[in-house]
Design a protein around this motif. Structure first.
Motif, short mmCIF file in Angstrom:
data_model
loop_
_atom_site.label_atom_id
_atom_site.label_comp_id
_atom_site.label_asym_id
_atom_site.label_seq_id
_atom_site.Cartn_x
_atom_site.Cartn_y
_atom_site.Cartn_z
N UNK A 1 0.70 -1.14 0.11
CA UNK A 1 -0.11 -0.13 0.00
C UNK A 1 0.67 1.28 -0.11
N UNK A 2 2.09 1.25 -0.09
CA UNK A 2 3.10 2.46 -0.14
C UNK A 2 2.76 3.33 0.88
N UNK A 3 2.65 2.78 2.16
CA UNK A 3 2.35 3.72 3.22
C UNK A 3 3.34 4.67 3.61
N UNK A 4 3.02 5.83 3.95
CA UNK A 4 3.91 7.02 4.46
C UNK A 4 3.41 7.62 5.57
N UNK B 1 -4.71 3.04 1.97
CA UNK B 1 -4.55 2.92 3.37
C UNK B 1 -4.25 1.43 3.89
N UNK B 2 -3.92 1.08 4.87
CA UNK B 2 -3.20 -0.10 5.46
C UNK B 2 -3.96 -0.10 7.23
N UNK B 3 -4.51 -1.14 7.68
CA UNK B 3 -4.82 -1.59 8.71
C UNK B 3 -4.05 -2.95 8.93
N UNK B 4 -3.10 -2.94 10.12
CA UNK B 4 -2.26 -4.03 10.29
C UNK B 4 -2.24 -4.56 11.70
N UNK C 1 -6.13 0.22 -2.05
CA UNK C 1 -5.37 0.66 -3.10
C UNK C 1 -6.15 1.70 -4.20
N UNK C 2 -5.70 2.87 -4.26
CA UNK C 2 -6.39 4.03 -5.35
C UNK C 2 -6.28 3.36 -6.58
N UNK D 1 -8.31 -1.49 -5.88
CA UNK D 1 -8.49 -2.72 -5.36
C UNK D 1 -8.36 -2.89 -3.76
N UNK D 2 -8.93 -3.92 -3.19
CA UNK D 2 -8.81 -3.98 -1.70
C UNK D 2 -8.17 -5.49 -1.45
#
Length: 545
Positions: free
Chosen positions: A321-324, A364-367, A389-390, A414-415
């Motif tokens: 997800x390329x989290x920043x 976004x990401x929830x982990x 993912x946009x 996608x999710x």
């Protein structure tokens, strides 16, 4: 034991005055050790000065010294110095350590401490408590060690001057600078393009300001510059991955930002602090990635000291997800069980992108990660992520965008639900077996199309091989690959299973310098049987300070 010249300094008196040396009260700055959040190197730590703490503890009775017994030949002399003159102190653990060797300077310092104590007694009008014999002995000793006392006073004065200068010129009382510089000589061949690349020399520099306000919290500010095109993705001009036509050829120490022209950029900004008696640690990061906080069990995860390839470091769930940005917590439930959870977004600062940015509008990401320690030599974890993912890509950068997307028409976002498992088993003190596996279930948001991706790796790491601090590893695994599809999705060009084989040896030149030659091969890169085996050789030199 030495004897004072021209003085009746017998062995018993010698030990009794020697006692004052090693236990003379003095102050030093204690150090608070703060482990770096997921530095990927378990030996790294930050040391920040805390409040001065006494090295010695005053005692009022010789019985308070745990290693002094009434049967000791010097017991009477020590008892006299403690109870008559009060010029004996013990170590913080209430020991005396009477057999510890000393120098004449240390003896002089101890003697001076005892003289000061006796002078206090005389000044208080209690001179009758000091015998003439003791005074005579003290005077003779003072004359004997006059030169050492003078030198000692000079050293103390010089130390005071240096301390005052350091305090006046210090950068900060709360911040310490650490850094890492990596040079990488790299060459590759094969891949989807079936070409041979130039031999390149790239670098990456990281400067980290580690700040602690309480001794338990940690604020990290990391500046980074790089020109290492061997680590950049295939979409970057003149990159190794672009030349070979596959991101599976990327090496490990890549830039964390898009800056590859040696311009410094802020690549990490995070803050963590403990709550609830240090059982829970909170983490807030405007600029970060999951592997900066979540525990990575692989011993080869460090991109300066570990795997030479991007794929070999850790599982894709730490990149997805390329989290920043990241907000997370770490809850130490027991000594053998820990829960980590967090939420991150890719564009947290964007406010005007039509609902496509901010904390909740972008990718976004929830982990959630559960960590277990079934035995002292065994660590394991289970990780679950839910990501949005946009665009039509998982965003790991481990394979090309086309390979980590859903191959179906009309997919705009996608999710994905992903599960990963990690294990690190220290078979012997110097041999570690480590492995991880990941399954990613990706579904198109706006159409009926799904793809399952898998990836795994297994490795052996040999610590202290040939020299202390050196290590060798061999890794074998499967890069991220489409394994099944449903709905309108299909496998596309993927028609076989890719494999990754890697060997490297990290030689520790000194505590701050290491050299790592290595080579890795990717068979059927991007899962296409007609792609030539990609071969990449690296010589990496890492400087830490």
């Amino acid at each position: 034991m030495f004897k004072a010249k021209n003085s009746p300094f017998n062995v018993l008196a010698s030990l009794s005055f020697f006692a004052t040396l090693v236990v003379s009260p003095s102050l030093t700055h204690a150090e608070t050790k703060i482990p770096l959040a997921n530095s990927n190197d378990p030996y790294k730590e930050i040391r920040l000065d805390a409040e001065p703490q006494p090295l010695a503890q005053n005692v009022t009775s010789v019985s308070q010294l745990s290693d002094v017994k009434p049967t000791d030949w010097a017991f009477t002399a020590l008892q006299s110095l403690v109870e008559r003159y009060g010029c004996i102190a013990g170590y913080p653990d209430r020991t005396f350590r009477g057999k510890q060797a000393t120098s004449r300077y240390e003896f002089a310092a101890g003697l001076n401490a005892c003289l000061d104590k006796i002078n206090e007694i005389i000044s208080a009008g209690l001179a009758d408590k000091v015998s003439k014999a003791d005074l005579a002995t003290l005077q003779k000793l003072q004359e004997e060690f006059a030169a050492e006392l003078a030198i000692l006073r000079g050293r103390v004065d010089a130390l005071d001057a240096k301390t005052a200068k350091l305090e006046a010129q210090q950068f900060s009382t709360t911040t310490k600078l650490t850094g890492e510089v990596i040079f990488s000589a790299t060459a590759g061949s094969g891949g989807a393009s079936n070409v041979s690349s130039n031999v390149t020399l790239g670098n990456r520099t990281r400067l980290v300001l580690n700040t602690s306000f309480t001794g338990k919290d940690l604020l990290r500010t990391r500046l980074e510059a790089s020109n290492n095109l061997a680590a950049a993705s295939n979409t970057t001009a003149n990159s190794l991955a672009g030349a070979l036509g596959t991101n599976t050829a990327r090496i490990g120490p890549g830039p964390a930002t898009s800056f590859i022209d040696n311009s410094f950029a802020l690549s990490l900004l995070d803050y963590k602090f403990p709550i609830f008696d240090d059982k829970v640690t909170l983490y807030i990061a405007p600029i970060s990635f999951p592997d900066e906080f979540f525990t990575v069990l692989s011993p080869v995860a460090s991109n300066g000291q570990g795997s030479i390839s991007r794929f070999g470091r850790f599982d894709p769930l730490m990149r997805i997800a390329g989290t920043s940005s990241l907000v997370a917590f770490d809850w130490k439930v027991t000594d053998r069980f820990k829960i980590q959870a967090g939420y991150g977004s890719s564009r947290p600062a964007d406010a005007t992108l039509g609902g496509q940015g901010g904390l909740f509008g972008g990718s976004t990401i929830a982990l959630v990660q559960l960590l277990f320690k079934p035995a002292d030599n065994l660590d394991a974890s289970i990780t679950y992520t839910n990501t949005y993912h946009q665009s039509n890509t998982l965003g790991t950068g481990l394979v090309t965008t086309a390979t980590e997307s859903i191959n179906a028409s009309g997919v705009t976002s996608i999710r994905a639900n992903s599960i990963g498992g990690n294990l690190a088993w220290k078979v012997t003190p110097k041999i570690t077996f480590h492995t991880w596996g990941t399954v990613i279930f990706a579904d198109a948001v706006n159409t009926s199309a799904s793809t399952t991706f898998t990836s795994w790796i297994t490795g052996l790491t040999f610590n202290d091989l040939f020299s202390e601090g050196s290590a060798a590893s061999i890794l074998f695994g499967q890069p991220l690959n489409r394994t099944s599809v449903s709905g309108s999705a299909d496998l596309g060009k993927v028609n076989t299973t890719p494999y990754h084989l890697e060997i490297f040896y990290r030689y520790r030149v000194s505590p701050n310098i290491s050299i790592t030659p290595g080579i890795f091969w990717v068979f059927n890169p991007e899962g296409v049987s007609t792609n030539t085996t990609a071969t990449v050789g690296v010589i990496r030199t890492t400087f830490t300070f």
